[in-house]
Every structure is written in structure tokens, then in C-alpha cells.
Scaffold this motif. Structure first.
Motif, PDB file in Angstrom:
ATOM      1  N   MET A 113     -62.059 -21.263  -8.632  1.00  0.00           N
ATOM      2  CA  MET A 113     -62.414 -20.094  -9.444  1.00  0.00           C
ATOM      3  C   MET A 113     -63.927 -19.981  -9.580  1.00  0.00           C
ATOM      4  O   MET A 113     -64.482 -18.885  -9.527  1.00  0.00           O
ATOM      5  CB  MET A 113     -61.805 -20.193 -10.838  1.00  0.00           C
ATOM      6  CG  MET A 113     -60.409 -19.667 -10.928  1.00  0.00           C
ATOM      7  SD  MET A 113     -59.814 -19.643 -12.617  1.00  0.00           S
ATOM      8  CE  MET A 113     -60.897 -18.424 -13.329  1.00  0.00           C
ATOM      9  N   ARG A 147     -65.325 -20.356  -5.317  1.00  0.00           N
ATOM     10  CA  ARG A 147     -64.483 -19.866  -4.222  1.00  0.00           C
ATOM     11  C   ARG A 147     -64.091 -20.936  -3.213  1.00  0.00           C
ATOM     12  O   ARG A 147     -63.740 -20.613  -2.076  1.00  0.00           O
ATOM     13  CB  ARG A 147     -65.159 -18.726  -3.461  1.00  0.00           C
ATOM     14  CG  ARG A 147     -65.265 -17.468  -4.204  1.00  0.00           C
ATOM     15  CD  ARG A 147     -65.757 -16.401  -3.283  1.00  0.00           C
ATOM     16  NE  ARG A 147     -65.902 -15.162  -4.015  1.00  0.00           N
ATOM     17  CZ  ARG A 147     -65.967 -14.002  -3.443  1.00  0.00           C
ATOM     18  NH1 ARG A 147     -65.920 -13.902  -2.147  1.00  0.00           N
ATOM     19  NH2 ARG A 147     -66.096 -12.923  -4.160  1.00  0.00           N
ATOM     20  N   ARG A 180     -62.922 -12.248  -5.403  1.00  0.00           N
ATOM     21  CA  ARG A 180     -62.645 -13.578  -5.940  1.00  0.00           C
ATOM     22  C   ARG A 180     -61.198 -13.625  -6.436  1.00  0.00           C
ATOM     23  O   ARG A 180     -60.782 -12.770  -7.211  1.00  0.00           O
ATOM     24  CB  ARG A 180     -63.603 -13.854  -7.085  1.00  0.00           C
ATOM     25  CG  ARG A 180     -63.617 -15.255  -7.578  1.00  0.00           C
ATOM     26  CD  ARG A 180     -64.644 -15.416  -8.684  1.00  0.00           C
ATOM     27  NE  ARG A 180     -65.999 -15.187  -8.215  1.00  0.00           N
ATOM     28  CZ  ARG A 180     -66.812 -16.137  -7.753  1.00  0.00           C
ATOM     29  NH1 ARG A 180     -66.380 -17.369  -7.693  1.00  0.00           N
ATOM     30  NH2 ARG A 180     -68.024 -15.867  -7.362  1.00  0.00           N
ATOM     31  N   PHE A 237     -57.105 -16.441 -11.664  1.00  0.00           N
ATOM     32  CA  PHE A 237     -56.543 -17.703 -12.109  1.00  0.00           C
ATOM     33  C   PHE A 237     -55.061 -17.814 -11.757  1.00  0.00           C
ATOM     34  O   PHE A 237     -54.614 -18.839 -11.257  1.00  0.00           O
ATOM     35  CB  PHE A 237     -56.749 -17.852 -13.628  1.00  0.00           C
ATOM     36  CG  PHE A 237     -56.211 -19.124 -14.189  1.00  0.00           C
ATOM     37  CD1 PHE A 237     -56.889 -20.318 -14.001  1.00  0.00           C
ATOM     38  CD2 PHE A 237     -55.021 -19.145 -14.902  1.00  0.00           C
ATOM     39  CE1 PHE A 237     -56.396 -21.507 -14.525  1.00  0.00           C
ATOM     40  CE2 PHE A 237     -54.524 -20.324 -15.425  1.00  0.00           C
ATOM     41  CZ  PHE A 237     -55.219 -21.502 -15.233  1.00  0.00           C
TER      42      PHE A 237
END
Length: 150
Positions: free
Chosen positions: A55, A58, A78, A81
Motif C-alpha cells: 500500500m 506499490r 494504486r 487495502f
């Protein structure tokens, strides 16, 4: 090949860290308690490496070393979660069983194509909808998207 080396590095680094912590577990008293502490440490380190570190930057530690990044499809953003936790659980629970399934079913058995529903269609994709790419490819993609007229 980079992906497999990154997975190997991740596994090695996790086992090395737990190996360094094993003395504290052995002094905890009892074999069962020591094994339980080792398992908890392995799962915690794996989660921190595969979810939290991914997270933040990356990539897990092995992927950072190998120059691989994890991106969300289709926008190369990105991953969130929830997606990373799903990916971690997939890797932790489903992937280790695959060699046993192939041995049981027979590797050379004719059973149709390798890409069945629910399985990744390409070696660089996984079930969570993320893709692993080289850092240089990601930079090139971003440069091309920045220079593209809308």
C-alpha cells in the motif's frame, strides 16, 4: 522471471526475520507455544510485507529489490487495502495447494486449456484484479499518458 525471484526473496526475507526471532519463542516455554508464536510471527510479517508495504510503495520487499510494482487495472493506479488483503489471502491459502492439485490430477492429463474460470488468464495477473509490472514500464506508461492529448 522477475516475479518468481521477487516471491522467492519475499519468502526468504520473511523466514530470515522469523529465524532471527526464534530464540525469543524458544524461551517462551513449551513446544506448542513456540510453534504458535512462530506461526503468528510469520503471518504478521507476511501481512505487513504483502499488504501494508505494498500500500505504501506499490511493492513488497522482494518486488522492490527486483524492480517490480503492483498496479490496479485498468488505470494503473494504486491498489486499495481490500484488494491487497484479498490478494494476500489468495497467495496464502490458494496458491500453496496448486502443486498438490497438479500431482493428484496428473500434469499431462488432457483436461482443456489451462485458463479456466476463476483463474488468472495471464501469468502477470491475479484474481484480485491487479497486475505486476516493471518500474521502467510503469514510468514509460506514465510519460506516454502525460504527453497524450485529450
Amino acid at each position: 522471471m522477475r516475479r518468481y525471484l521477487a516471491v522467492g526473496l519475499d519468502s526468504y526475507l520473511c523466514l530470515l526475520a522469523v529465524g532471527l526471532l526464534v530464540r525469543s519463542c524458544l524461551n517462551a516455554g513449551g513446544t506448542g507455544r513456540a510453534v504458535a508464536l512462530l506461526v503468528v510471527q510469520l503471518v504478521t510479517l507476511s501481512f505487513a510485507n504483502q499488504v501494508l508495504l505494498t500500500m505504501a510503495v506499490r511493492a513488497s520487499a522482494g518486488k522492490l529489490i527486483m524492480g517490480v510494482r503492483v498496479i490496479r487495472l485498468p488505470d494503473a493506479g494504486r491498489p486499495g487495502f481490500r484488494v491487497l488483503v484479498l490478494r494476500w489471502l489468495y497467495g496464502l491459502l490458494w496458491l500453496p495447494r496448486q502443486p498438490w492439485r497438479r500431482l493428484r490430477r496428473g500434469q499431462g492429463a488432457a483436461g482443456g486449456p489451462e485458463s479456466a474460470p476463476g483463474r488468472p488468464s495471464a501469468p502477470h495477473e491475479d484474481l484480485a484484479g491487479v497486475r505486476q509490472v516493471r518500474c521502467s514500464d510503469l514510468r514509460s506508461y506514465r510519460a506516454a499518458m502525460a504527453g497524450r492529448p485529450d
